[in-house]
Design an enzyme around this catalytic site. Structure first.
Site, PDB file in Angstrom:
ATOM      1  N   GLN A 109       0.845  -1.206   0.000  1.00  0.00           N
ATOM      2  CA  GLN A 109       0.000   0.000   0.000  1.00  0.00           C
ATOM      3  C   GLN A 109       0.876   1.251   0.000  1.00  0.00           C
ATOM      4  OE1 GLN A 109      -2.559  -0.285   3.492  1.00  0.00           O
ATOM      5  NE2 GLN A 109      -4.174  -1.203   2.249  1.00  0.00           N
ATOM      6  N   ILE A 111       3.929   1.837  -0.999  1.00  0.00           N
ATOM      7  CA  ILE A 111       4.750   2.144  -2.183  1.00  0.00           C
ATOM      8  C   ILE A 111       3.934   2.858  -3.258  1.00  0.00           C
ATOM      9  CG2 ILE A 111       4.342   0.030  -3.526  1.00  0.00           C
ATOM     10  CD1 ILE A 111       7.797   1.472  -2.893  1.00  0.00           C
ATOM     11  N   ARG A 112       2.606   2.834  -3.108  1.00  0.00           N
ATOM     12  CA  ARG A 112       1.790   3.543  -4.095  1.00  0.00           C
ATOM     13  C   ARG A 112       1.985   5.059  -4.038  1.00  0.00           C
ATOM     14  NH1 ARG A 112      -2.108   1.360  -6.583  1.00  0.00           N
ATOM     15  NH2 ARG A 112      -1.542   3.107  -7.905  1.00  0.00           N
ATOM     16  N   TYR A 121      15.199  -3.753   1.227  1.00  0.00           N
ATOM     17  CA  TYR A 121      15.951  -4.982   1.452  1.00  0.00           C
ATOM     18  C   TYR A 121      15.625  -5.952   0.312  1.00  0.00           C
ATOM     19  CZ  TYR A 121      17.586  -9.031   4.185  1.00  0.00           C
ATOM     20  OH  TYR A 121      18.233 -10.157   4.637  1.00  0.00           O
ATOM     21  N   ARG A 124      16.130 -10.965  -3.503  1.00  0.00           N
ATOM     22  CA  ARG A 124      16.910 -11.641  -4.546  1.00  0.00           C
ATOM     23  C   ARG A 124      18.323 -11.861  -4.032  1.00  0.00           C
ATOM     24  NH1 ARG A 124      17.389  -8.956 -10.314  1.00  0.00           N
ATOM     25  NH2 ARG A 124      17.938 -11.085 -10.894  1.00  0.00           N
ATOM     26  N   ARG A 196      11.745 -17.065  -2.481  1.00  0.00           N
ATOM     27  CA  ARG A 196      10.953 -16.048  -1.766  1.00  0.00           C
ATOM     28  C   ARG A 196       9.477 -16.086  -2.135  1.00  0.00           C
ATOM     29  NH1 ARG A 196      11.911 -10.366  -4.992  1.00  0.00           N
ATOM     30  NH2 ARG A 196      12.336 -11.271  -7.024  1.00  0.00           N
ATOM     31  N   ASP A 212       9.721  14.395   0.803  1.00  0.00           N
ATOM     32  CA  ASP A 212       9.664  15.791   1.247  1.00  0.00           C
ATOM     33  C   ASP A 212       8.408  16.008   2.087  1.00  0.00           C
ATOM     34  OD1 ASP A 212       7.417  16.980  -0.344  1.00  0.00           O
ATOM     35  OD2 ASP A 212       8.684  16.397  -2.029  1.00  0.00           O
ATOM     36  N   HIS A 214       5.883  18.100   2.001  1.00  0.00           N
ATOM     37  CA  HIS A 214       4.587  18.233   1.333  1.00  0.00           C
ATOM     38  C   HIS A 214       4.012  16.858   0.998  1.00  0.00           C
ATOM     39  CE1 HIS A 214       1.463  19.262  -1.479  1.00  0.00           C
ATOM     40  NE2 HIS A 214       2.078  18.616  -2.433  1.00  0.00           N
ATOM     41  N   ARG A 223      -3.218   8.139   5.039  1.00  0.00           N
ATOM     42  CA  ARG A 223      -2.916   6.910   5.771  1.00  0.00           C
ATOM     43  C   ARG A 223      -3.132   7.023   7.283  1.00  0.00           C
ATOM     44  NH1 ARG A 223      -3.582   3.522   1.642  1.00  0.00           N
ATOM     45  NH2 ARG A 223      -2.186   3.994  -0.077  1.00  0.00           N
TER      46      ARG A 223
END
Lengths: 301, 301, 301, 301
Positions: A109, A111-112, A121, A124, A196, A212, A214, A223
Site C-alpha cells: 500500500q 509504495i503507491r 531490502y 533476490r 521467496r 519531502d 509536502h 494513511r
C-alpha cells in the site's frame, strides 16, 4: 523485539557522537534520530536523517539570503497562510529519511505513494528473516457488513482462535519450506529470487524511505485517516508524532487545515447555507446521493 | 557584485554559528554552506542545505542499521558498482538545496528538469531588481554554420560593439519603463503581474532549488556537457565542483562512467569490433547515417 | 489572428480524414480535435490527442476485462465516489495532449506543474515570431491595494494610454533589435540562443503539453481559480470547456467537489457547528487570524 | 488458461466494433488491442489503449500544426537523432495503457518504476482468485555461485521434484486457509484486508498500468535485460514485441542505441583506444577493478 543487541549498539554509537554543522537544526528531531519507534509486533520507524525545519519553510517561501529577522509570530502566520492556500512548494523544502520495518502487505500500500525515494531490502540478494505479523486479538476483525473495504466487529472465541492458529502455523510452515528450498545440505539450493515466492504477505521487509514534507503530509492525510487499514495507519501515526516534533508550526497548520478539517462539495455548501438560514433540507432536496448524504450527516448531523 | 553588505552580513552570521547534530555530516560541504559562488556577471550558486554523504549512499544500498563497519575501500567499490549498473535509488538518498541567481532564459532551460523542488522569487508579489546579464565579449558568438542550436566564431569589431550596445540600452530602457509603469507618482501604478511582461529574458531571477543526487547527476550530465548553452553550462560546472567536495567517491564514479564515458550503439560496437580485428570500415558499411558517422569518428577517429 | 492559411489548411486536412479505431472514443472530444480555440490576442489551445473517456475511468477502477455491463447511472455514482474520496488513480487513466500558444510569462507559471510532458518551440534552434501579448484596455489593471499579488481598478485615461504605448513600442523595438542582431547582412549574425535574451516576457511561445486527467484537474483547480492571474486563468477556462465535453461525468464531479466546493479547517468547522446551533461567534472566539476570518466570512457571511 | 469464456466474449465484443476517430492511429497497435498475450502459467499482457505513433513523436519535436509534409526518411533520421542525443521529451508524447496479470513478487519489482499510473485489483475490496505461479521445470534454477542476485544451473531429480511439491502444496494450503478464514459459514468471516496476508507472493494479481513511451523504454532497458529476473523479463519481452508494432521506427532506434548498445567508462574508452592503436592492456594498467575488468572483457574480449 525488533532489534538485536548489535543493532542497538550501532544505534547508540550513532547517537553518542554529535558533530558540528552549519545547517538548519531541529532540536525536536535530533532527539529522535536513529531510535526505533516500535510499530506492530516486529516493525519500527527510525529517523535516519532530516533536512530543514519550520524556519526553512519560511526562508524558501521568501527566497531569502539568511535565516530572516521576522518574528516567530510572522513565520507562523505565513506557514498557516501557505497551508491554507495550497502553496505546496515551500513545504517541499524539508526532507525526511526513515528506516522502516513493515509487513509486505503494508509495504504494497505504502509504495503507491510515488513521490518518494526507496531502497528496499532485496530478497533476490539476501535471505529474509523469520518474522511475521500476527495481529493482536483486538485487531482480528470481521469483514464489515456496510463497507466493502473495512472491518466490522472483533472476532471472538473459537473463530478467533482458529484464525490465529492458521496465521501462525502457515507462516511457520512457509518459512520452514523457504529454508528447506534454499538449503545447500546435499543439494544445490533453490535461487533466492525464486524461493521467496513461497513467503506470505505478512512477512516483514524493511526499507529506507525518503520524502519531502509536502508529500509526507499527503501520505499522512490518506494513511492516518480513519478509512485507512489499521496496519498502515499505525505507522502513519508513529510518523505523525515525529513530524510534530520536527516542524511543530507546519504540523499544527496541517492538523488544523487537513487532518482536522473537511471538504465540502458545492451541494453540501448549499445545504449548510440553507440550514444556517433556518431551513430544513432533506436528502432529496440536497441533490446528493444516499451515500453522500450519509457521509454528510455523519459530520454535520 | 551580486551581494549587498546586508546579504553578506546575513551569510557570515549563518556561518558563525555551528550547532551540534547527530546527522551524517560532509566536511567538504560544510565549507561551502551559504557562501555565494559567483557565476556570470550577477549570478551565483549558494549551498543552503544538504542531506547525506558517500557513506549514506552505502548505508541505504545495504538497508543497514548503523553507519556500517566496512572499509572505505569496500564502500568505494560498491558505489562504483551501483553507478556502473544504473542502480539509481541509493544516490537518491542524498539531497541538495541551492539558492541560485540566474537570468530568466537560463531559468527556463533549468526548470525543464522536473524532478526537483523549486521556490522562485515572485514578480507578481515583488519588484524585480535592475540586474541584467550582458555577455562578456568572448562569449558574444555568431550562429554556428554547422549546428542549428550552437555557436560559431566570436563576434568582433563593429558588430560586437553594436550587439553589446543594443543589449545594454534595451535592458536599461525596458527597466526604466517597468519602473515608470509601476510608479504611483500621480497615477495608480500598473499591477506588478502585468508590468513584468515588459522585462527581457536576460533579467536575473532567483530561486531555491532542491534535488536528490541521482537527478542532480542527470542534470549535470546534460548541462555540464559541451552541447549545452554556455550560460547554463557555467552554472552546472559551479555545482559540479561543490558536489565533488560533498560526495567525492560518488562524484568520481560519475566522472568516470557518465561525464568522461560514452555510449555506443549496436552499430558502433560492431564497427569497433571489426576495427579491433584489424578491418577498415567505411561509413557505408557501418550502417550509420552521415551525421552519426561524423559523431562517431569525432570520438574514435 | 493566430493561424496562417497554411496552418488552417493543415488542420482542415487532419479533420477531413477519420479512420477506424478499436479504442475508446469520446464523441465530444472528436469535435474539438485540432481546432484552435483562441485565447488572448494571439494565443490558442488545440486538442492534438486524447486517451480514454468516462467509461475508461470506471473500467480502470474496476480493473475489468471489457467495457462493463453496468448502467450509466452506476458509473456516474462510482466516478463521484472516487472524486469525493480522493481516489485519484482512475482519473490518471485518461490523458490529454494539447498544442498551446501563450506568452512567456504565462508559460513560466504553467511549467511549474511538473507532472506533465512538454515539448516547447526552441529559440535556440528557431527564430521567434513577432507576436506579443498586449492587454485589452479592460485588463490593464492597477496593483491591488489589499492583495500583494493581485489587481485593483482598471487604469484609465492618460495612464492607460501611456502604459499601452510603452508595451507596444518596447515590444516592437526589442523585436527589431532581435532581428538586427540575427541578421547576416554584411555581418556574421549573433547566435539565436543569445539574441533571444533581448525579447520581453510578453512574446508568444508555443508547446505541446500532455497531462493525465487527475493532474489536469489539479491544474484547473489552481489556475481557473479567481486568485490566478487573468492571463493564465483564461487558458484554464478554455481547457475546462474542452474537458467538460470530453469526460462530462468526471467534469461534473470535479465542478461539484473541487471548483464549486470549499475546504474547512477544524476551527472553521467548529464555528459553523456553533452557528448551526444558534450561537454567534466572533473572530476572537474562533481562534482564527484576522486574514483567515475575512476569508471565512467572505464565504459564510 | 488465463481467461474465462465470459472474458473472451467481452474482448471479442470490444474488437468487433471499430469506430471512426480523427486521432493519430497505429495500424500495428490496432491489431493488438484488447487481446491477451499469455505470459508465464496464468499471466497476460493486454493493450487497452494507446496514444500516438511514430509521426506523433516527430510532430511534437517540431511543435508543428499538422502531421507534417516531411518524408518518412527524414522522420526516421530525426527519431534516431533524438534517441542518440537523449532528447527524451518527444518520446513522452506517446502513451500506452496495459492490463497485466502477474505474480505479486513480479508486481513488487515492477511498481518500483514510479513514473507510471497504476490501478491494481484490491484485495481489501475483493477476493483473490486461486491462481499461483508455479515455475516450469526448466526455470527452477539453483542460486548462482558467482552472482548474489542471479540463478545458476537448473535443479534436477529429487530436489526439483521436492521444490515443486512444496510450492504447489503450500499455495493450495494457504488458499484453502484464506477461504476458510473468509468463510461466513457459521462464523463472522475475517476481514478481507486481513485474510490476504496469508497468501504467498506467487499468487497472481492484476492491474491497469499506463506509461509514456520514454519511461516505457527505460523499463524495457532494465527489465528486458539479461540481468533481470526471468519472471519479469518475460513480461518485458512480451511488451517489447507490442511496442515494435506500435512505433516501429522509435523501437528500432531504441534497439540500436539502448538494448543492443553499451556504455563505456572513461577508463574503458582509454583501453579501447590503446587497443585500436595496437597495444595490449592488462587489468592492472586499465585502472579498473577485477569485477569491472571481467564485465569489460565479456563484451570486448
Amino acid at each position: 523485539m525488533p532489534l538485536t543487541p548489535d543493532q542497538i549498539a550501532e544505534i547508540e554509537a550513532l547517537r553518542a557522537t554529535p558533530r558540528p554543522t552549519l545547517r538548519a537544526v531541529s532540536e525536536g528531531m535530533e532527539a529522535h534520530l536513529y531510535k526505533a519507534h516500535e510499530v506492530l509486533d516486529h516493525g519500527f520507524v527510525r529517523v535516519i536523517d532530516y533536512m530543514g525545519n519550520d524556519a526553512a519553510i519560511v526562508q524558501a517561501a521568501r527566497v531569502s539570503y539568511g535565516a530572516g529577522t521576522k518574528k516567530v509570530n510572522d513565520d507562523s502566520g505565513l506557514i498557516r497562510y501557505l497551508m491554507r492556500h495550497w502553496h505546496s512548494t515551500p513545504f517541499e523544502m524539508c526532507e525526511l529519511k526513515l528506516h522502516v520495518k513493515l509487513p509486505i502487505f503494508v509495504a504494497r500500500q505504502w509504495i503507491r505513494h510515488r513521490t518518494a525515494n526507496v531502497n528496499e531490502y532485496s530478497a533476490r540478494y539476501s535471505i529474509m528473516d523469520r518474522e511475521f505479523y500476527i495481529p493482536e486479538p483486538q485487531h482480528l476483525a470481521a469483514q464489515s457488513t456496510v463497507n466493502n473495504q473495512g472491518r466490522g466487529a472483533v472476532l471472538e472465541g473459537a473463530e478467533a482462535a482458529r484464525v490465529l492458529e492458521i496465521l501462525k502455523s502457515d507462516a511457520a510452515r512457509s518459512y520452514d519450506h523457504y529454508e528447506a528450498m534454499l538449503s545447500q545440505d546435499g543439494q544445490q539450493g533453490l535461487a533466492r529470487e525464486l524461493a521467496r515466492m513461497n513467503l506470505p504477505a505478512n512477512i516483514y521487509t524493511q526499507w529506507y524511505w525518503k520524502v519531502d514534507l509536502h508529500n509526507l503530509f499527503h501520505f499522512l492525510r490518506l494513511r492516518a485517516d480513519a478509512h485507512a487499514q489499521y496496519e498502515i495507519r499505525i505507522y502513519a501515526e508513529a510518523i505523525a508524532k515525529v513530524v510534530a516534533d520536527w516542524v511543530p508550526v507546519a504540523y499544527g497548520a496541517f492538523e488544523d487545515y487537513r487532518m482536522g478539517g473537511t471538504t465540502l462539495s458545492a451541494k453540501a455548501m448549499a445545504v449548510l447555507k440553507r440550514r444556517l438560514a433556518g431551513e430544513t433540507v432533506t436528502q432529496e432536496e440536497s441533490g446528493m446521493s444516499k451515500g453522500e448524504w450519509r457521509e454528510f450527516t455523519e459530520v454535520w448531523g
